[in-house]
Structure formats: C-alpha cells, structure tokens
Design a protein around this motif. Structure first.
Motif, PDB file in Angstrom:
ATOM      1  N   THR A  33       0.853  -1.170   0.000  1.00  0.00           N
ATOM      2  CA  THR A  33       0.000   0.000   0.000  1.00  0.00           C
ATOM      3  C   THR A  33       0.897   1.230   0.000  1.00  0.00           C
ATOM      4  O   THR A  33       1.996   1.212   0.536  1.00  0.00           O
ATOM      5  CB  THR A  33      -0.902   0.026   1.241  1.00  0.00           C
ATOM      6  OG1 THR A  33      -0.083  -0.024   2.415  1.00  0.00           O
ATOM      7  CG2 THR A  33      -1.853  -1.156   1.235  1.00  0.00           C
ATOM      8  N   VAL A  34       0.415   2.284  -0.602  1.00  0.00           N
ATOM      9  CA  VAL A  34       1.226   3.489  -0.719  1.00  0.00           C
ATOM     10  C   VAL A  34       1.189   4.243   0.602  1.00  0.00           C
ATOM     11  O   VAL A  34       0.108   4.585   1.097  1.00  0.00           O
ATOM     12  CB  VAL A  34       0.698   4.381  -1.849  1.00  0.00           C
ATOM     13  CG1 VAL A  34       1.495   5.668  -1.926  1.00  0.00           C
ATOM     14  CG2 VAL A  34       0.754   3.635  -3.172  1.00  0.00           C
TER      15      VAL A  34
ATOM     16  N   SER B 249       1.146   7.297   3.129  1.00  0.00           N
ATOM     17  CA  SER B 249       0.518   8.607   2.956  1.00  0.00           C
ATOM     18  C   SER B 249       1.536   9.723   3.155  1.00  0.00           C
ATOM     19  O   SER B 249       2.380   9.645   4.039  1.00  0.00           O
ATOM     20  CB  SER B 249      -0.630   8.781   3.961  1.00  0.00           C
ATOM     21  OG  SER B 249      -1.642   7.812   3.726  1.00  0.00           O
TER      22      SER B 249
ATOM     23  N   ASP C 125      -6.644  13.331  -1.571  1.00  0.00           N
ATOM     24  CA  ASP C 125      -7.806  12.480  -1.828  1.00  0.00           C
ATOM     25  C   ASP C 125      -9.008  13.302  -2.258  1.00  0.00           C
ATOM     26  O   ASP C 125      -9.755  12.909  -3.166  1.00  0.00           O
ATOM     27  CB  ASP C 125      -8.145  11.659  -0.576  1.00  0.00           C
ATOM     28  CG  ASP C 125      -7.119  10.578  -0.288  1.00  0.00           C
ATOM     29  OD1 ASP C 125      -6.372  10.216  -1.225  1.00  0.00           O
ATOM     30  OD2 ASP C 125      -7.057  10.104   0.860  1.00  0.00           O
TER      31      ASP C 125
ATOM     32  N   LYS D 259      -7.740   6.712  -8.166  1.00  0.00           N
ATOM     33  CA  LYS D 259      -6.933   6.061  -7.125  1.00  0.00           C
ATOM     34  C   LYS D 259      -5.477   5.988  -7.555  1.00  0.00           C
ATOM     35  O   LYS D 259      -4.567   6.214  -6.752  1.00  0.00           O
ATOM     36  CB  LYS D 259      -7.485   4.660  -6.845  1.00  0.00           C
ATOM     37  CG  LYS D 259      -6.731   3.930  -5.740  1.00  0.00           C
ATOM     38  CD  LYS D 259      -7.354   2.580  -5.445  1.00  0.00           C
ATOM     39  CE  LYS D 259      -6.584   1.863  -4.330  1.00  0.00           C
ATOM     40  NZ  LYS D 259      -7.177   0.538  -4.019  1.00  0.00           N
ATOM     41  N   ARG D 260      -5.267   5.679  -8.813  1.00  0.00           N
ATOM     42  CA  ARG D 260      -3.904   5.592  -9.342  1.00  0.00           C
ATOM     43  C   ARG D 260      -3.230   6.971  -9.326  1.00  0.00           C
ATOM     44  O   ARG D 260      -2.032   7.085  -9.027  1.00  0.00           O
ATOM     45  CB  ARG D 260      -3.961   5.039 -10.762  1.00  0.00           C
ATOM     46  CG  ARG D 260      -2.629   4.618 -11.344  1.00  0.00           C
ATOM     47  CD  ARG D 260      -2.871   3.753 -12.571  1.00  0.00           C
ATOM     48  NE  ARG D 260      -1.627   3.439 -13.228  1.00  0.00           N
ATOM     49  CZ  ARG D 260      -0.773   2.500 -12.814  1.00  0.00           C
ATOM     50  NH1 ARG D 260      -1.040   1.811 -11.717  1.00  0.00           N
ATOM     51  NH2 ARG D 260       0.346   2.262 -13.488  1.00  0.00           N
TER      52      ARG D 260
ATOM     53  N   ASN E 203      -2.150   7.699  -5.800  1.00  0.00           N
ATOM     54  CA  ASN E 203      -0.931   6.949  -5.488  1.00  0.00           C
ATOM     55  C   ASN E 203       0.295   7.625  -6.092  1.00  0.00           C
ATOM     56  O   ASN E 203       1.347   7.712  -5.448  1.00  0.00           O
ATOM     57  CB  ASN E 203      -1.045   5.514  -6.011  1.00  0.00           C
ATOM     58  CG  ASN E 203      -2.041   4.675  -5.219  1.00  0.00           C
ATOM     59  OD1 ASN E 203      -2.357   4.994  -4.074  1.00  0.00           O
ATOM     60  ND2 ASN E 203      -2.540   3.621  -5.831  1.00  0.00           N
TER      61      ASN E 203
ATOM     62  N   ASN F 284       1.180  10.824  -4.005  1.00  0.00           N
ATOM     63  CA  ASN F 284       1.777  10.485  -2.717  1.00  0.00           C
ATOM     64  C   ASN F 284       3.184   9.933  -2.878  1.00  0.00           C
ATOM     65  O   ASN F 284       4.095  10.300  -2.131  1.00  0.00           O
ATOM     66  CB  ASN F 284       0.890   9.481  -1.975  1.00  0.00           C
ATOM     67  CG  ASN F 284      -0.286  10.129  -1.269  1.00  0.00           C
ATOM     68  OD1 ASN F 284      -0.116  10.856  -0.295  1.00  0.00           O
ATOM     69  ND2 ASN F 284      -1.483   9.887  -1.763  1.00  0.00           N
ATOM     70  N   LEU F 285       3.381   9.064  -3.864  1.00  0.00           N
ATOM     71  CA  LEU F 285       4.710   8.498  -4.097  1.00  0.00           C
ATOM     72  C   LEU F 285       5.701   9.577  -4.507  1.00  0.00           C
ATOM     73  O   LEU F 285       6.855   9.576  -4.065  1.00  0.00           O
ATOM     74  CB  LEU F 285       4.627   7.417  -5.183  1.00  0.00           C
ATOM     75  CG  LEU F 285       4.006   6.080  -4.774  1.00  0.00           C
ATOM     76  CD1 LEU F 285       3.717   5.226  -6.007  1.00  0.00           C
ATOM     77  CD2 LEU F 285       4.923   5.329  -3.818  1.00  0.00           C
TER      78      LEU F 285
ATOM     79  N   ALA G 179       6.720   1.993  -5.918  1.00  0.00           N
ATOM     80  CA  ALA G 179       6.346   2.619  -7.188  1.00  0.00           C
ATOM     81  C   ALA G 179       6.540   1.657  -8.345  1.00  0.00           C
ATOM     82  O   ALA G 179       5.700   1.572  -9.250  1.00  0.00           O
ATOM     83  CB  ALA G 179       7.173   3.884  -7.406  1.00  0.00           C
TER      84      ALA G 179
ATOM     85  N   MET H 204       3.894  -0.999  -8.690  1.00  0.00           N
ATOM     86  CA  MET H 204       2.612  -0.491  -9.169  1.00  0.00           C
ATOM     87  C   MET H 204       2.698   0.074 -10.576  1.00  0.00           C
ATOM     88  O   MET H 204       1.723   0.612 -11.093  1.00  0.00           O
ATOM     89  CB  MET H 204       2.099   0.601  -8.218  1.00  0.00           C
ATOM     90  CG  MET H 204       1.981   0.160  -6.781  1.00  0.00           C
ATOM     91  SD  MET H 204       1.279   1.427  -5.714  1.00  0.00           S
ATOM     92  CE  MET H 204      -0.434   1.350  -6.202  1.00  0.00           C
TER      93      MET H 204
ATOM     94  N   SER I 180       6.503   8.740 -11.503  1.00  0.00           N
ATOM     95  CA  SER I 180       6.858   9.402 -10.248  1.00  0.00           C
ATOM     96  C   SER I 180       8.286   9.927 -10.277  1.00  0.00           C
ATOM     97  O   SER I 180       8.574  10.976  -9.681  1.00  0.00           O
ATOM     98  CB  SER I 180       6.672   8.438  -9.072  1.00  0.00           C
ATOM     99  OG  SER I 180       7.517   7.313  -9.174  1.00  0.00           O
TER     100      SER I 180
END
Length: 407
Positions: free
Chosen positions: A160-161, A163, A171, A210-211, A214, A217-218, A269, A272, A278
């Motif tokens: 999971t990424v 936060s 979000d 959602k992607r 991610n 955040n990454l 990263a 995914m 990123s």
C-alpha cells in the motif's frame, strides 16, 4: 530533417492560402494530410535522435520546442526522462515497456554534443536551489488505446502506498479530477450515455483517480526521502499536473525495478508501474514547481507581481492600462502558472504539447506564456471589449485558456 521541414512548410503555405479561399472546407483536408506527413517525419527524426549512443540533448530540446512537440506519448516515455536528467530509464522493446536499468551504471550519461551539464535555476527565479540537467511509435492519438489500457490496468500488489503529509487534501482533489484522466470517447459516454455505459466509465474513472492519488503520494515521498532542505508540499492544482504525467507516462504492470528493495518508495512505485511517472514528476517538482510547493505562495506571488504586469506593459501598453483601470491584480494567472495550464485547458493534446515545451525550458516560461496569451491579438480584443470592471474582466481573463487551440 529536410523532408520534415519541407512537409511543415508545405502545410504552413497551404493553410495560409486557404484562409481566405471560398473552397477552404474542401482544401483543409489536404492541409491535414500535409501536417500528418510532417508529424510522421518528425516522429522518425526524434526516434533517430533517441537511438544515438551519445544523445544530442540540445537537438532533442529543439524538437520538443518546435511545431508538434514530441508528437505522441510513446516518444514522451523515452524523451521526458532524458530531458530531466534520468538517463537510467530505457525502453524494453520486447514488452514495449519503460523500465529502469538494473546495471550498476547509475550516473547520468553525458552527451558529447550537448557539452557539459547545464544548471537550471530552480523555482521562479526568486531563489537558487539544486540544479537540474535539462538539456513502435505513432502519431498523436495513435497509441492512445495502448496507453489507456495500461493506465486502467488493475495491478494486484501487496503493498500500500504510504501517505504523505497532505494525503487528505490529495484524496479530496483527486476525487474531483476527471477530464485529463478520460479519453475523448470516455468523456462522450460519461456525458451522454446512461446505465451500464456510464457505470463502466465511472469504474474506470475511480481506478484512475486512485492511481493518480498513489502517484502524487509516491512523488511527494520521493522528493522528501532524503530529508534535505525544505519539504515540498502539495497544493491544489498539482493534481492536474500529475494527471498529465500519469496519462503520458503511466504504464500499467509492475516492473523489475526495486526488486532488491521492495519496501522502499522506489520499490513500491515499481511494483505499481508508477516508477517512471513518479521519477520524472519528482525531478520536475524539485525544479520547476519548487516555489509553488513551499508551505505558502509568498515567493510565487512575489515573482508574479514583479514580472507579469510589467511585461504586459512592455508588449501592450493599452491592455496594461485597461487592466490597471479596473484594478486587476496579476494573480488571475496563478492557476495557469502552477498547473502549467492543465487546470484551465481541457484539450489534453494541447496541454501535453505545452508540457513538452515547459519541461525543456526555464521555469519562467509558463509565466511568459501567460503574458503571450493576454497580449494575443484575439485575446486583447476580447479583453478591451469587456466592461471596465473587475468582475467581468477577471471572468474574461479566466476564460482565455479555454478558447486556446493548437493553432
């Protein structure tokens, strides 16, 4: 190169001839064919430049700035990393996937033609910081289906990424981001279709949102990973920028990068399929967007206040005086600058073309573009015809990017 230049000149001459021709509707398809031929030749030229063992970064930069930009997303996947100094990415021809190299040579490869590394002043010129070296495939839209499939692919990973500091705001903004995440066909379905078609597009959109979250955040975690200097913070508008990088470089499946360190940010990263996007976005964030990603916009606002109105005055005194009479502050352009126009222009192809230019240029180019947009003959006429009052003039200025086109 000569063939590409010839095709471009033929298109320009032809377009000039048909502008005042009563049979323009008949002649314009021929102009489109000429321009298509020009883009084909240009794409081939870019491939040749990218295939050279000693990459000519200056030539690649010229191609990114000239008409048509880098043509399509497949080429951008190969060119953007190199243009921001990430030489350790390559195209896996067997899988048509961009992946980091696994060899031990991690230092950027210097181009024999581009000379020594150039340093780019970071931010908007208010402060100096780190330096950034700035320097098969089809036409625009031809690879959109492949990119679309890759970006919507569901990747089953155990990670999971983590936060970032601004995860909650990210979000909220990502849940409202739609336009650049959908293709033209999907936008049409979303607006016109009912029931299962609309539901299908809604599912695709939620996956992409959602992607996108991610990716943001990454990227923020990567830029702050070494804890050196001031931490970069998310701002509203950054999600629009990230959506363009996701659309162009998103990828889909996991890559082999980070296999030795699956718990690292790079490993997550890579698992995914977001390592390329990123990495490039992190490079741009620490250079071109550094002023906007400070805890506040003070330095950004100072730069805009010092530069925008004086430049408008220099190029078009009448427009400047009109804006001054209605007490217009220069901050109408702030969303243009901090989102590279991606928040205000819905033409994704045009936005990517702008990104081609902004990536290879000084961080102030978006502000210069804002000046050019205000002083454009058509736009200045629209501004001067507006009632000289703050509200209607601000509304007219805000709508200028929405009326933009590749012409």
């Amino acid at each position: 190169q000569n063939q590409s230049a010839t095709s471009k000149q033929l298109f320009i001459d032809h377009r000039a001839n048909v502008q005042h021709n009563p049979f323009a509707d008949v002649l314009m398809p021929h102009a489109s064919i000429l321009y298509s031929n020009y883009l084909t030749n240009k794409a081939n030229e870019i491939k040749l430049v990218l295939a050279e063992p000693d990459l000519d970064l200056w030539r690649l930069r010229e191609l990114a700035l000239s008409d048509g930009g880098l043509v399509n997303d497949t080429i951008r996947k190969r060119a953007w990393p190199k243009l921001v100094g990430l030489y350790d990415f390559y195209v896996d021809k067997t899988e048509n996937q961009v992946s980091p190299r696994n060899d031990s040579h991690n230092e950027p490869r210097k181009s024999s033609k581009s000379g020594e590394k150039n340093e780019c002043s970071l931010g908007l010129g208010i402060e100096n910081s780190d330096s950034l070296q700035s320097s098969n495939e089809t036409l625009i839209g031809a690879n959109s289906q492949d990119t679309e499939k890759a970006n919507t692919m569901t990747v089953k990973v155990s990670k999971t990424v983590p936060s970032s500091l601004d995860a909650e705001q990210i979000d909220r903004d990502v849940s409202r981001c739609t336009w650049h995440l959908l293709t033209g066909n999907q936008r049409s379905r979303r607006a016109q279709m009912e029931n299962k078609h609309r539901k299908k597009v809604a599912v695709i959109l939620r996956k992409k949102q959602k992607r996108l979250g991610n990716l943001i955040n990454l990227t923020l975690l990567r830029t702050n990973e070494d804890d050196r200097g001031e931490r970069l913070r998310y701002y509203q508008g950054y999600h629009d920028v990230a959506s363009i990088f996701l659309s162009s470089l998103g990828g889909g499946g996991p890559s082999s990068a980070g296999a030795n360190s699956p718990d690292s940010i790079q490993g997550i990263a890579s698992s995914m399929g977001l390592d390329l996007a990123s990495s490039v976005l992190a490079q741009i964030s620490t250079s071109h967007f550094r002023d906007a990603m400070k805890p506040n916009f003070l330095q950004l606002q100072t730069a805009i206040r010092l530069l925008l109105m004086p430049l408008i005055c220099y190029f078009d005194r009448e427009v400047h005086d009109f804006l001054h009479m209605c007490e217009m502050e220069p901050f109408f352009s702030i969303s243009w600058v901090i989102s590279w126009f991606s928040h205000d222009i819905h033409d994704t192809t045009l936005v990517k073309r702008l990104f081609d230019a902004f990536i290879v240029s000084h961080p102030l180019l978006p502000l210069y573009m804002a000046v050019a947009m205000v002083c454009h003959p058509n736009n200045r006429e629209e501004i001067l015809m507006t009632e000289c009052d703050f509200a209607p003039v601000h509304s007219a200025l805000s709508s200028l990017p929405q009326n933009s086109s590749l012409e």
